[in-house]
Design a protein around this motif. Sequence first.
Motif, mmCIF file in Angstrom:
data_model
loop_
_atom_site.group_PDB
_atom_site.id
_atom_site.type_symbol
_atom_site.label_atom_id
_atom_site.label_comp_id
_atom_site.label_asym_id
_atom_site.label_seq_id
_atom_site.Cartn_x
_atom_site.Cartn_y
_atom_site.Cartn_z
ATOM 1 N N ILE A 47 4.359 -4.005 -8.368
ATOM 2 C CA ILE A 47 4.229 -3.658 -6.950
ATOM 3 C C ILE A 47 3.399 -4.705 -6.227
ATOM 4 C CG2 ILE A 47 3.155 -2.005 -5.334
ATOM 5 C CD1 ILE A 47 3.979 0.221 -7.368
ATOM 6 N N LEU A 48 2.326 -5.163 -6.873
ATOM 7 C CA LEU A 48 1.421 -6.141 -6.262
ATOM 8 C C LEU A 48 1.866 -7.585 -6.513
ATOM 9 C CD1 LEU A 48 -1.983 -4.411 -7.114
ATOM 10 C CD2 LEU A 48 -0.715 -4.350 -4.943
ATOM 11 N N ARG A 104 -1.824 1.938 -19.426
ATOM 12 C CA ARG A 104 -1.328 0.556 -19.536
ATOM 13 C C ARG A 104 0.061 0.417 -18.916
ATOM 14 N NH1 ARG A 104 -3.525 -4.029 -19.503
ATOM 15 N NH2 ARG A 104 -5.092 -3.095 -20.802
ATOM 16 N N ASP A 105 0.967 1.335 -19.208
ATOM 17 C CA ASP A 105 2.314 1.256 -18.630
ATOM 18 C C ASP A 105 2.271 1.400 -17.113
ATOM 19 O OD1 ASP A 105 3.474 0.814 -21.068
ATOM 20 O OD2 ASP A 105 4.042 2.903 -21.388
ATOM 21 N N ASP A 106 1.362 2.268 -16.625
ATOM 22 C CA ASP A 106 1.204 2.417 -15.178
ATOM 23 C C ASP A 106 0.735 1.093 -14.572
ATOM 24 O OD1 ASP A 106 1.750 5.142 -15.536
ATOM 25 O OD2 ASP A 106 -0.385 5.656 -15.636
ATOM 26 N N LEU A 107 -0.153 0.422 -15.268
ATOM 27 C CA LEU A 107 -0.698 -0.840 -14.762
ATOM 28 C C LEU A 107 0.395 -1.903 -14.677
ATOM 29 C CD1 LEU A 107 -3.184 -2.283 -13.727
ATOM 30 C CD2 LEU A 107 -3.726 -2.914 -16.085
ATOM 31 N N ARG A 108 1.326 -1.880 -15.596
ATOM 32 C CA ARG A 108 2.444 -2.828 -15.531
ATOM 33 C C ARG A 108 3.248 -2.624 -14.254
ATOM 34 N NH1 ARG A 108 4.450 -2.455 -21.777
ATOM 35 N NH2 ARG A 108 2.897 -3.890 -22.595
ATOM 36 N N THR A 109 3.505 -1.376 -13.926
ATOM 37 C CA THR A 109 4.260 -1.089 -12.702
ATOM 38 C C THR A 109 3.454 -1.482 -11.471
ATOM 39 O OG1 THR A 109 5.410 0.700 -13.829
ATOM 40 C CG2 THR A 109 5.452 0.716 -11.410
ATOM 41 N N ALA A 162 0.840 -1.208 0.000
ATOM 42 C CA ALA A 162 0.000 0.000 0.000
ATOM 43 C C ALA A 162 0.873 1.256 0.000
ATOM 44 C CB ALA A 162 -0.933 -0.009 1.206
ATOM 45 N N GLU A 163 1.957 1.229 0.772
ATOM 46 C CA GLU A 163 2.865 2.383 0.797
ATOM 47 C C GLU A 163 3.519 2.587 -0.564
ATOM 48 O OE1 GLU A 163 5.694 2.060 3.991
ATOM 49 O OE2 GLU A 163 4.103 1.616 5.446
ATOM 50 N N MET A 164 3.965 1.496 -1.171
ATOM 51 C CA MET A 164 4.599 1.600 -2.495
ATOM 52 C C MET A 164 3.599 2.095 -3.527
ATOM 53 S SD MET A 164 6.990 -1.820 -2.434
ATOM 54 C CE MET A 164 7.365 -1.736 -4.167
ATOM 55 N N LEU A 165 2.376 1.570 -3.460
ATOM 56 C CA LEU A 165 1.328 1.974 -4.387
ATOM 57 C C LEU A 165 1.011 3.457 -4.210
ATOM 58 C CD1 LEU A 165 -0.564 0.916 -6.560
ATOM 59 C CD2 LEU A 165 -2.175 0.287 -4.764
ATOM 60 N N THR A 166 0.922 3.922 -2.975
ATOM 61 C CA THR A 166 0.652 5.334 -2.694
ATOM 62 C C THR A 166 1.757 6.212 -3.272
ATOM 63 O OG1 THR A 166 -0.566 4.787 -0.686
ATOM 64 C CG2 THR A 166 0.280 7.036 -0.862
ATOM 65 N N ARG A 167 3.011 5.822 -3.049
ATOM 66 C CA ARG A 167 4.131 6.601 -3.583
ATOM 67 C C ARG A 167 4.106 6.640 -5.108
ATOM 68 N NH1 ARG A 167 9.188 4.256 -0.455
ATOM 69 N NH2 ARG A 167 7.713 2.599 -0.229
ATOM 70 N N TYR A 168 3.809 5.490 -5.719
ATOM 71 C CA TYR A 168 3.790 5.428 -7.179
ATOM 72 C C TYR A 168 2.663 6.296 -7.739
ATOM 73 C CZ TYR A 168 3.633 3.772 -11.938
ATOM 74 O OH TYR A 168 3.627 3.724 -13.312
ATOM 75 N N LEU A 169 1.482 6.212 -7.155
ATOM 76 C CA LEU A 169 0.351 7.005 -7.642
ATOM 77 C C LEU A 169 0.585 8.500 -7.424
ATOM 78 C CD1 LEU A 169 -2.591 4.693 -6.533
ATOM 79 C CD2 LEU A 169 -1.599 4.929 -8.817
#
Length: 175
Positions: free
Chosen positions: A154-155, A145-150, A119-126
């Motif tokens: 993360i997940l 799409r590229d964001d979804l790959r990252t 969740a922390e990594m996802l928050t930082r990425y978003l």
Amino acid sequence: MSIIDSEIEDAASQLYGRKVGERLRSIRRQKGLSLQEAEEASEQEFKASVLGAYERGERAISVPRLQRLARFYNVPVDQLLPRDRDADDDVLDLTVTLPDRRKVVIDLTRLDALSGVAAEMLTRYLTMIQVQRQDFNGRVLTIRRDDLRTIACILDTSEEGAVKRLDELGLSYSR
């Protein structure tokens, strides 16, 4: 141990050796190296013939040698080993482009309710995406799409698995 148990263990060991070899070959190719180029770049520490035998699963690699190979490829050791995965949780292949079936929109207001490392990594990425796009509405963020790959990385899942996981977490809704 019975003869049958021994044969089953040998077969499982051979299968795992082949999977390790496939992973080694995949990493070497991702690095853009032929067997001969890997030998040259390693200053002959890893002979092409030996690397080839590892990759074909014909020869077992020791743990210390695996560590040196990981250092040579500049990857964590665990990335040289095959992952045990459920049938539903495919290995993420960044070379495959999936068709856009739907837009993924993240509900940023629900993100704060999550906790944990992912969740922390996802928050930082978003947050990084918002800064790059200068998109500070604070409510929703459309994922490309590229964001979804990252996000899938993360997940630790596939792109489709990431969409499902975001749905399960209550973070996304379809358009």
